[in-house]
Design a protein around this motif. Structure first.
Motif, mmCIF file in Angstrom:
data_model
loop_
_atom_site.group_PDB
_atom_site.id
_atom_site.type_symbol
_atom_site.label_atom_id
_atom_site.label_comp_id
_atom_site.label_asym_id
_atom_site.label_seq_id
_atom_site.Cartn_x
_atom_site.Cartn_y
_atom_site.Cartn_z
ATOM 1 N N PHE A 27 50.317 -11.690 72.228
ATOM 2 C CA PHE A 27 49.179 -11.289 71.400
ATOM 3 C C PHE A 27 48.554 -12.509 70.722
ATOM 4 C CE2 PHE A 27 51.314 -6.937 70.950
ATOM 5 C CZ PHE A 27 50.543 -6.397 71.961
ATOM 6 N N ASP A 28 49.382 -13.435 70.262
ATOM 7 C CA ASP A 28 48.868 -14.656 69.627
ATOM 8 C C ASP A 28 48.045 -15.468 70.623
ATOM 9 O OD1 ASP A 28 50.132 -13.930 67.273
ATOM 10 O OD2 ASP A 28 51.847 -15.285 67.561
ATOM 11 N N ARG A 29 48.542 -15.613 71.865
ATOM 12 C CA ARG A 29 47.800 -16.353 72.889
ATOM 13 C C ARG A 29 46.480 -15.661 73.211
ATOM 14 N NH1 ARG A 29 53.003 -16.739 74.678
ATOM 15 N NH2 ARG A 29 52.770 -15.068 76.204
ATOM 16 N N MET A 30 46.508 -14.323 73.286
ATOM 17 C CA MET A 30 45.284 -13.588 73.573
ATOM 18 C C MET A 30 44.281 -13.754 72.435
ATOM 19 S SD MET A 30 44.504 -9.571 74.615
ATOM 20 C CE MET A 30 46.072 -9.070 74.098
ATOM 21 N N GLU A 31 44.764 -13.718 71.202
ATOM 22 C CA GLU A 31 43.874 -13.890 70.050
ATOM 23 C C GLU A 31 43.212 -15.269 70.074
ATOM 24 O OE1 GLU A 31 44.134 -13.776 65.181
ATOM 25 O OE2 GLU A 31 45.694 -12.784 66.369
ATOM 26 N N ARG A 32 44.001 -16.314 70.388
ATOM 27 C CA ARG A 32 43.426 -17.664 70.471
ATOM 28 C C ARG A 32 42.390 -17.744 71.591
ATOM 29 N NH1 ARG A 32 48.836 -19.036 69.493
ATOM 30 N NH2 ARG A 32 49.191 -19.460 71.718
ATOM 31 N N HIS A 33 42.698 -17.113 72.729
ATOM 32 C CA HIS A 33 41.765 -17.125 73.861
ATOM 33 C C HIS A 33 40.465 -16.405 73.490
ATOM 34 C CE1 HIS A 33 40.397 -17.193 77.976
ATOM 35 N NE2 HIS A 33 40.224 -15.876 77.952
ATOM 36 N N LEU A 34 40.572 -15.262 72.847
ATOM 37 C CA LEU A 34 39.369 -14.518 72.442
ATOM 38 C C LEU A 34 38.552 -15.310 71.434
ATOM 39 C CD1 LEU A 34 40.819 -10.900 72.194
ATOM 40 C CD2 LEU A 34 39.248 -11.793 73.934
ATOM 41 N N ALA A 35 39.237 -16.005 70.517
ATOM 42 C CA ALA A 35 38.526 -16.829 69.536
ATOM 43 C C ALA A 35 37.756 -17.938 70.244
ATOM 44 C CB ALA A 35 39.515 -17.413 68.531
ATOM 45 N N GLU A 36 38.363 -18.542 71.267
ATOM 46 C CA GLU A 36 37.663 -19.592 72.021
ATOM 47 C C GLU A 36 36.473 -19.016 72.777
ATOM 48 O OE1 GLU A 36 40.134 -22.122 74.410
ATOM 49 O OE2 GLU A 36 41.634 -22.278 72.803
ATOM 50 N N LEU A 37 36.629 -17.819 73.335
ATOM 51 C CA LEU A 37 35.514 -17.180 74.025
ATOM 52 C C LEU A 37 34.367 -16.896 73.070
ATOM 53 C CD1 LEU A 37 37.342 -14.664 76.403
ATOM 54 C CD2 LEU A 37 36.160 -16.767 77.033
ATOM 55 N N ARG A 38 34.713 -16.397 71.872
ATOM 56 C CA ARG A 38 33.668 -16.123 70.872
ATOM 57 C C ARG A 38 32.961 -17.412 70.451
ATOM 58 N NH1 ARG A 38 37.621 -13.480 67.641
ATOM 59 N NH2 ARG A 38 38.258 -11.769 68.927
ATOM 60 N N LYS A 39 33.727 -18.457 70.292
ATOM 61 C CA LYS A 39 33.153 -19.753 69.914
ATOM 62 C C LYS A 39 32.202 -20.227 70.996
ATOM 63 C CE LYS A 39 34.348 -24.492 68.863
ATOM 64 N NZ LYS A 39 35.317 -25.548 69.022
ATOM 65 N N GLY A 40 32.601 -20.052 72.259
ATOM 66 C CA GLY A 40 31.743 -20.440 73.373
ATOM 67 C C GLY A 40 30.447 -19.642 73.409
ATOM 68 N N ASP A 41 30.511 -18.359 73.057
ATOM 69 C CA ASP A 41 29.308 -17.516 73.005
ATOM 70 C C ASP A 41 28.357 -17.986 71.909
ATOM 71 O OD1 ASP A 41 30.195 -15.966 75.089
ATOM 72 O OD2 ASP A 41 30.887 -14.300 73.827
ATOM 73 N N LYS A 42 28.893 -18.443 70.784
ATOM 74 C CA LYS A 42 28.058 -18.921 69.668
ATOM 75 C C LYS A 42 27.394 -20.244 69.994
ATOM 76 C CE LYS A 42 30.651 -16.603 66.042
ATOM 77 N NZ LYS A 42 31.495 -16.772 64.872
ATOM 78 N N ASP A 43 28.059 -21.053 70.811
ATOM 79 C CA ASP A 43 27.503 -22.364 71.179
ATOM 80 C C ASP A 43 26.342 -22.232 72.136
ATOM 81 O OD1 ASP A 43 29.419 -23.585 69.608
ATOM 82 O OD2 ASP A 43 30.769 -24.071 71.269
ATOM 83 N N ASP A 44 26.236 -21.097 72.839
ATOM 84 C CA ASP A 44 25.140 -20.934 73.843
ATOM 85 C C ASP A 44 23.842 -20.673 73.219
ATOM 86 O OD1 ASP A 44 26.892 -21.333 75.885
ATOM 87 O OD2 ASP A 44 27.203 -19.186 76.282
#
Length: 112
Positions: free
Chosen positions: A95-112
């Protein structure tokens, strides 16, 4: 808990009817007839389920005059809980790894 006891407990819990019987017994003692009421099976089938639960140590039966109540025995459930607890870090780590991955995905969406 020995492996054989652990296997017997898991085997007893594998059946939904037996789990439902345990859920009913968690509210208090009940007779075989009371336990059989909600199920579309014979008393003989319920008796077989009760024997499996009793062999696994999940229930006990006593006798008070004509009444033979069944009672939940929670110790094997605690032992199952202890056994499962040893593996908690595996699923929490996932769950911790998934949370970090989702946070990175969200960050990538904000950068676009």
């Amino acid at each position: 808990m020995t492996t054989d006891q652990l296997s017997a407990t898991f085997a007893a819990l594998a059946d939904p009817t037996r789990r439902a019987i345990l859920a009913r017994l968690s509210t208090g003692e009940a007779s075989v007839n009371e336990l059989a009421e909600p199920f579309p099976v014979s008393l003989q089938a319920i008796s077989k389920h009760l024997k499996v639960l009793e062999r696994a140590g999940l229930i006990s039966r006593s006798r008070t005059a004509q009444w033979r109540p069944c009672r939940l025995e929670a110790a094997p459930l605690g032992e199952i809980s202890d056994w499962v607890e040893r593996y908690r870090h595996f699923w929490e780590g996932g769950f911790d790894r998934m949370e970090r991955h989702l946070a990175e995905l969200r960050k990538g969406d904000k950068d676009d």
